[in-house]
Design an enzyme around this catalytic site. Structure first.
Site, PDB file in Angstrom:
ATOM      1  N   SER A 221       0.758  -1.286   0.095  1.00  0.00           N
ATOM      2  CA  SER A 221       0.091  -0.138   0.018  1.00  0.00           C
ATOM      3  C   SER A 221       0.891   1.246  -0.184  1.00  0.00           C
ATOM      4  CB  SER A 221      -0.833   0.106   1.170  1.00  0.00           C
ATOM      5  OG  SER A 221      -1.974   0.904   1.123  1.00  0.00           O
ATOM      6  N   GLU A 336      -9.337  -5.833  -3.443  1.00  0.00           N
ATOM      7  CA  GLU A 336      -8.870  -4.708  -3.003  1.00  0.00           C
ATOM      8  C   GLU A 336      -9.865  -3.818  -2.499  1.00  0.00           C
ATOM      9  OE1 GLU A 336      -5.700  -3.989  -2.411  1.00  0.00           O
ATOM     10  OE2 GLU A 336      -4.346  -4.948  -3.926  1.00  0.00           O
ATOM     11  N   HIS A 430      -7.912  -5.266   0.932  1.00  0.00           N
ATOM     12  CA  HIS A 430      -6.669  -4.657   0.648  1.00  0.00           C
ATOM     13  C   HIS A 430      -5.820  -4.770   1.966  1.00  0.00           C
ATOM     14  CE1 HIS A 430      -3.745  -1.429  -0.350  1.00  0.00           C
ATOM     15  NE2 HIS A 430      -4.241  -0.724   0.800  1.00  0.00           N
TER      16      HIS A 430
END
Length: 550
Positions: A221, A336, A430
């Site tokens: 990320s 995600e 995610h």
């Protein structure tokens, strides 16, 4: 699980308080591992067959007049420094208790530039992995239990995790800061911290048995975004030799002094933050309490295109060949945006309305768009559109560029789901791959609201990913006895499908990359932003352009 996390936080806080209450305590080193660094001697902890060192300062504390300055030289000390307890996290805003990612640090401070090292006892010339945590460049720390590096070290790597400045303290630019800086630029302080940590690793990691000529940077990320920045920053040249990139994005970022792609300049953003804080001088801003400043700033941290630390937009740097030519392992998760639904626009009332909206926005490209994101599952198409626009296209683009540069490049799609995640409609959300990559699947290793892995195949998937990631760091080729041969992306677009089983496949989402490449090129040529300017939230192609790029 929440009570376990609170107990862990209280325990860490008590340990940190007890340590700080002692004036430079001299640890008993008779049964503890000790290393000699350029800064001084350091006593860690022996944990089974591992030596672990925590809270090692890699740069000067960025406090007082050093706030919003490049990191200074690492401090030295006399006697033996205790390295048994994690240092404080960098200052960060609070996260709602209902958030999936809620996991507040036990302690935070502006004096936070430390790193941690896990290594096998007696390690020699071992591959090195440097972990850069995620958290939107706003939250997180290297002390999170999910990021414990023990499993990597048990497989032969020297594992390093770092803190870096976050939020406004880490990424704010301002004309007065640029004017006082020796290089004439401001912002990117958190990125400069990461570079300082990599220099520390280069100069010191041999003391822990690591090989400074075999360093892999790894992030997820915001950590993956940071790795992308490092790939394109000349300041990081030569400091690493491979990269692992989990869920990156290559959106457009503000330029230091001029508006571009629909964004005001970074200095203008900084001026608005100062106005919001009610300060008009650097002296007044530096005198503010760090936590109060962070809470009140309302600042969305990101890199600044300053011509020096970050010379170009990420996509421009890759297009111009101005990036580190190194082996990469990169990918994204199939679900995600299931954990980021705030990004998603409200769905139309019917499939027909969805088709009409897409046609109005994409004209001649609507058919190609609807082939990939069809109207027969509007909600699924909305989530898939955002997933690919933010993460999928970016990951595949990096892999393609490194492949074209002659580097081994490996791609994955994490599509694994387990019962607790499925029950919350969070399959492959995610960051859900992170506990599997680290081998930290137990409830006490996870944030309190995290769906705990509870599937029969969980440990097998985790063991395979640990093998793949560690062998890639060692040799540049991901290998595991628990999974198939992972072929380079190459001309046939090979990738590893990490689902309920592991499989080697080709062409992860047919047509996806080509579509987004074309859409981004059109937005960019019109001077428009390309981040979230997509799907039902897109401006019509060929419409009024945003501010032209300089």
């Amino acid at each position: 699980m929440a009570s376990q996390t609170r107990f862990r936080s209280l325990l860490l806080a008590f340990a940190a308080t007890a340590l700080s209450a002692c004036s430079n305590p001299r640890p008993d080193v008779s049964t503890r591992p000790v290393v000699d660094l350029q800064q001084g001697r350091l006593a860690g902890e022996r944990e089974g067959n591992l030596d672990v060192y925590r809270a090692i300062p890699y740069a000067a504390p960025p406090v007082g007049d050093a706030r919003w300055k490049a990191p200074g030289p690492a401090p030295s000390w006399k006697d033996v420094r205790d390295a048994s307890v994690f240092g404080p996290a960098c200052i960060q805003p609070p996260v709602p208790e209902t958030s999936l990612y809620y996991d507040p640090p036990a302690d935070s401070s502006e004096d936070c530039l430390t790193l941690n090292v896990w290594a096998r006892t007696g390690a020699e010339t071992a591959p090195v992995i440097v972990w850069i945590h995620g958290g939107s460049l706003r939250i997180g720390s290297s002390a999170e239990p999910m990021y414990d590096g023990a499993e990597f070290a048990r497989r032969g790597a020297v594992f390093v995790s770092i803190n870096y400045r976050l939020g406004a303290l880490g990424y704010l630019a301002h004309a007065d800061l640029s004017a006082e800086a020796p290089d004439g630029v401001s912002g990117n302080y958190g990125l400069r911290d990461q570079i300082a940590a990599l220099k520390w690793v280069r100069d010191n990691i041999e003391a822990f048995g690591g090989d400074p000529s075999n360093v892999t940077i790894m992030g997820e990320s915001a950590g993956a975004l940071s790795v992308s920045y490092l790939l394109t920053s000349p300041e990081a040249d030569g400091l690493f030799h491979k990269a692992i990139i989990e869920s990156p994005n290559s959106r457009n970022f503000p330029k230091l002094k001029t508006a571009a792609y629909g964004l005001p300049s970074a200095e203008a953003i900084g001026a608005s933050v100062f106005a919001k804080l009610g300060v008009d001088t650097l002296e007044a801003a530096r005198a503010m309490d760090a936590q109060d400043l962070t809470n009140r700033a309302g600042f969305a941290p990101q890199g600044t295109i300053d011509g020096k630390v970050l010379p170009l937009q990420i996509i421009d740097a890759f297009d111009a060949g101005r990036f580190a030519k190194v082996p990469v392992l990169a990918g994204f998760n199939s679900g995600e945006v299931r954990a980021q639904r705030a990004f998603a626009p409200r769905p139309p009332e019917s499939p027909e309305a969805y088709e009409a909206e897409i046609t109005a926005r994409y004209g001649d490209m609507a058919e190609a768009f609807l082939d990939i994101y069809p109207a027969d599952d509007v909600q699924g198409s909305i989530l898939a559109t955002l997933r690919d626009a933010i993460y999928g296209w970016s990951a595949e683009r990096i892999v393609r560029k490194e492949t074209a540069a002659g580097q081994p490049a490996f791609m994955y799609v994490f599509d694994y789901c387990y019962p607790a995640a499925e029950a919350e409609d969070l399959c492959a959300f995610h960051a859900s791959e992170v506990p599997f990559v680290f081998g930290n699947l137990a409830p006490e290793s996870l944030p309190p609201n995290w769906p705990v892995p509870d599937g029969e195949e969980d440990r097998g998937i985790s063991d395979a990913l640990l093998d793949y990631w560690t062998s890639f760091a060692a040799t540049g080729r991901p290998e595991s006895a628990y999974g198939p041969v992972w072929s380079p992306y190459g001309q046939d677009q090979s990738y590893l499908d990490i689902g309920q089983t592991l499989a080697s496949r080709t062409d992860p989402i047919p047509g996806m990359f080509e579509l987004h490449e074309q859409l981004v090129a059109q937005r960019k040529s019109a001077g428009e932003p390309w981040f979230l300017n997509i799907g039902l939230g897109a401006r019509p192609l060929g419409g009024a352009a945003g501010e032209q790029a300089e």
